[in-house]
Design an enzyme around this catalytic site. Structure first.
Site, PDB file in Angstrom:
ATOM      1  N   GLU A 165     -48.799-116.455   7.897  1.00 47.06           N
ATOM      2  CA  GLU A 165     -48.391-115.043   7.907  1.00 47.06           C
ATOM      3  C   GLU A 165     -49.391-114.262   7.051  1.00 47.06           C
ATOM      4  OE1 GLU A 165     -45.988-112.745   8.991  1.00 47.06           O
ATOM      5  OE2 GLU A 165     -46.959-111.405   7.552  1.00 47.06           O
ATOM      6  N   CYS A 169     -42.363-109.122  21.138  1.00 48.11           N
ATOM      7  CA  CYS A 169     -41.637-107.841  21.113  1.00 48.11           C
ATOM      8  C   CYS A 169     -42.322-106.825  22.022  1.00 48.11           C
ATOM      9  CB  CYS A 169     -41.535-107.312  19.692  1.00 48.11           C
ATOM     10  SG  CYS A 169     -43.120-107.145  18.889  1.00 48.11           S
ATOM     11  N   CYS A 183     -22.037 -91.731  20.532  1.00 49.85           N
ATOM     12  CA  CYS A 183     -22.401 -91.058  19.288  1.00 49.85           C
ATOM     13  C   CYS A 183     -22.552 -89.556  19.533  1.00 49.85           C
ATOM     14  CB  CYS A 183     -23.704 -91.642  18.776  1.00 49.85           C
ATOM     15  SG  CYS A 183     -24.292 -90.806  17.328  1.00 49.85           S
ATOM     16  N   CYS A 188     -23.378 -93.757  11.691  1.00 46.14           N
ATOM     17  CA  CYS A 188     -24.200 -94.151  12.830  1.00 46.14           C
ATOM     18  C   CYS A 188     -23.497 -95.308  13.533  1.00 46.14           C
ATOM     19  CB  CYS A 188     -25.562 -94.593  12.329  1.00 46.14           C
ATOM     20  SG  CYS A 188     -26.532 -95.450  13.557  1.00 46.14           S
TER      21      CYS A 188
HETATM   22  N1  SAH Z   1     -40.890-114.547  12.949  1.00 42.50           N
HETATM   23  C1  SAH Z   1     -40.946-113.609  11.860  1.00 42.50           C
HETATM   24  C2  SAH Z   1     -41.289-112.184  12.251  1.00 42.50           C
HETATM   25  C3  SAH Z   1     -42.517-112.017  13.026  1.00 42.50           C
HETATM   26  S1  SAH Z   1     -42.973-110.323  13.148  1.00 42.50           S
HETATM   27  C4  SAH Z   1     -39.616-113.578  11.143  1.00 42.50           C
HETATM   28  O1  SAH Z   1     -38.619-113.922  11.712  1.00 42.50           O
HETATM   29  O2  SAH Z   1     -39.580-113.142  10.004  1.00 42.50           O
HETATM   30  C5  SAH Z   1     -44.725-110.508  13.190  1.00 42.50           C
HETATM   31  C6  SAH Z   1     -45.336-110.925  11.876  1.00 42.50           C
HETATM   32  O3  SAH Z   1     -46.736-111.117  12.064  1.00 42.50           O
HETATM   33  C7  SAH Z   1     -45.225-109.885  10.756  1.00 42.50           C
HETATM   34  O4  SAH Z   1     -44.597-110.508   9.673  1.00 42.50           O
HETATM   35  C8  SAH Z   1     -46.685-109.511  10.433  1.00 42.50           C
HETATM   36  O5  SAH Z   1     -46.884-109.271   9.058  1.00 42.50           O
HETATM   37  C9  SAH Z   1     -47.433-110.740  10.877  1.00 42.50           C
HETATM   38  N2  SAH Z   1     -48.843-110.584  11.260  1.00 42.50           N
HETATM   39  C10 SAH Z   1     -49.454-109.517  11.820  1.00 42.50           C
HETATM   40  N3  SAH Z   1     -50.724-109.812  12.146  1.00 42.50           N
HETATM   41  C11 SAH Z   1     -50.930-111.105  11.793  1.00 42.50           C
HETATM   42  C12 SAH Z   1     -52.064-111.995  11.891  1.00 42.50           C
HETATM   43  N4  SAH Z   1     -53.202-111.598  12.420  1.00 42.50           N
HETATM   44  N5  SAH Z   1     -51.895-113.249  11.463  1.00 42.50           N
HETATM   45  C13 SAH Z   1     -50.723-113.669  10.922  1.00 42.50           C
HETATM   46  N6  SAH Z   1     -49.643-112.882  10.797  1.00 42.50           N
HETATM   47  C14 SAH Z   1     -49.744-111.615  11.225  1.00 42.50           C
END
Ligand code: SAH
Length: 491
Positions: free
Chosen positions: A336, A446, A71, A163
């Site tokens: 969630e 992550c 890039c 990009c």
């Molecule tokens: N597996 C999901 C993504 C997970 S990312 C998918 O594929 O869509 C992490 C997620 O945890 C986010 O959506 C965030 O909003 C949620 N999160 C953050 N803190 C949390 C908590 N204390 N309890 C439950 N969910 C939570």
């Protein structure tokens, strides 16, 4: 050392932000644009206690891992941090990062780590992988309208309409929007003054379906000549949805809450595995669908489902993993914290005719203990249902009131999957997971530092780490995702 002092240094490692790391006179320096293996001349930009920052003045001997960034604006743009490092070396560094954290933070033995760790699952072609782009629109010095990206640590628009980690169609779409703005004398939004109309252009594509969505984020209620614009946009192959998003706030947030569909559908559809997802401009969706499928495929493999299992999917987002697993499990419970994501998860379950997935809004560390104890906890009240032996949750979180019935078997799940944000799992959540004694825990992470902290806890409490596989979701950055299998030790 003082600002602008120059020194010669060899780069030994890369930081999580993608800077080269080198040592000089007992100090550690973080040097942007330098790559591991380089011998360079650097100049100090900032000194801190014990470490410093420097810029790359000249490459004296290039690293054998140095490649020419594909890039043209890789240096200025804040998106890709390590495009100058060969992809093989990027993967090797990501592997090393996870390995080091398992040893240092997880406290695992070196030989054990080398036994349980798999190589990083990379991409065959680590470009054009992102299904989503949000281009800010601005003016260059000569007053021309440009689309681009914010420079590293700034809000100046670096002009780039193609990009290389985004889709090819972005370029044509942006050109259509910009020439329309020119024709109708529409000004880009200006952060400093709060004036101007067009803030960002959001583009998403379903990689499996080819469906494309364009959402123009405006500081106003309407866009002049909108029908002419949609007509031009609809000529692009795959165009399925054109919308306006209203954001009149003086904020860094890209999207406002209101979306007006002006052409086609309010959403596009995409698939992960066989599961369909409807994606609207505001919904969350994984940005690298090819790698996501590999990641969740491994999660499914580690869950080892036969059709009879009860599974919890904590931090379930829009239910991607839950729905993926539901096809092979008896019952899945998804938890969630974001109510909109749960609404998406429920809709996604229904469009796929999946009936064995139940979704709940709440914090994993509150919902799971409530399910386990079966009594009031953190915003939950529950009562025994003697007939089914189940527990009924009455939820009252974020003004949501809805009844969810969960079976008593939810207390003794076979598998718990977690996919927490960077800060990892709350200790209360881990503690309850252990009390529930699932045979398998699948941990999708992550951030390998918090992952290793949580693995240490689980492995000190009756569980054993079996497999760790890093998956490269964000090529040319130093971020790395991992998926792990953890099993209950049975004697
Ligand atoms: N597996 C999901 C993504 C997970 S990312 C998918 O594929 O869509 C992490 C997620 O945890 C986010 O959506 C965030 O909003 C949620 N999160 C953050 N803190 C949390 C908590 N204390 N309890 C439950 N969910 C939570």
């Amino acid at each position: 050392m003082n600002k602008n002092d120059e020194f010669i240094v060899e780069i030994e490692d890369m930081s999580v932000e993608g800077a080269g790391i080198g040592h000089f006179e007992g100090m550690t320096y973080f040097i942007k644009d330098a790559v591991v293996g380089d011998k360079i001349k650097a100049a100090v930009t900032k000194m801190k206690k014990g470490y410093g920052f420097a810029r790359l003045v000249e490459v004296i001997e290039p690293s054998q891992y140095r490649v020419k960034a594909r890039c043209p604006v890789a240096k200025q743009c804040g998106g890709c941090q390590v495009q100058s490092l060969s992809y093989e070396k990027q993967l090797e560094l990501k592997h090393r990062k996870v390995r080091e954290n398992l040893i240092r933070i997880g406290g695992f033995d070196v030989d054990f780590v080398d036994e349980v760790m798999n190589p990083v699952v990379g991409m065959d072609e680590p470009f054009r992988y992102r299904n989503k782009a949000q281009y800010p629109i601005g003016l260059d010095r000569d007053g021309n309208i440009i689309a681009g990206f914010y420079g590293a640590r700034s809000h100046n628009v670096v002009p780039i309409d193609d990009c290389l980690i985004g889709i090819q169609e972005n370029k044509d779409i942006l050109q259509i929007v910009i020439s329309h703005m020119k024709k109708y004398n529409i000004m880009p939004y200006e952060e400093a003054t709060g004036k101007g109309l067009v803030r960002h252009v959001l583009i998403r594509k379903g990689f499996k379906t080819g469906e494309i969505m364009v959402c123009i984020i405006i500081n106003g209620n309407n866009m002049p000549g909108i029908n002419e614009l949609t007509k031009a946009l609809s000529s692009i192959e795959g165009m399925t949805s054109v919308s306006l998003n209203i954001n009149k706030e003086r904020t860094n947030r890209i999207l406002g809450e209101k979306v007006k569909t002006i052409w086609g559908q309010p959403y596009i559809t995409d698939y992960i595995g066989d599961v369909a997802f409807q994606i609207s401009p505001l919904s969350f969706y994984q940005v690298n669908p090819v790698q996501t499928e590999k990641l969740y495929g491994l999660a499914l493999e580690y869950a080892n489902l036969t059709g009879n299992e009860v599974v919890w999917d904590l931090y379930c987002g829009i239910g991607t993993i839950s729905l993926f697993l539901a096809q092979k499990a008896k019952q899945v419970y998804g938890v969630e914290i974001v109510p909109d994501a749960i609404e998406d998860a429920k809709r996604n379950a229904s469009i796929n005719n999946i009936e064995n997935a139940t979704f709940m809004v709440g914090k994993a560390e509150e919902v799971l203990p409530a399910a386990y104890d079966g009594h009031s906890n953190g915003g939950f009240a529950s009562q025994s249902d003697s007939k089914s032996g189940g527990v009924e949750f009455i939820r009252n979180i974020h003004q949501l009131n809805e009844r969810v019935t969960i079976d008593a078997t939810s207390k003794t799940p076979d598998v718990i999957v977690v996919d927490p944000p960077r800060k990892g799992c709350d200790e209360k959540c881990l503690e309850t997971m252990i009390q529930m004694q699932p045979n398998r825990i699948v941990y999708v992470s992550c951030d390998s530092a918090t992952l290793c902290r949580d693995l240490k806890y689980l492995c000190a409490n009756g569980y054993e780490l079996k497999t760790v596989t890093p998956v490269d979701q964000f090529c040319h950055s130093m971020h790395v995702e991992s998926v792990c299998l953890i099993e209950r030790v049975t004697e």
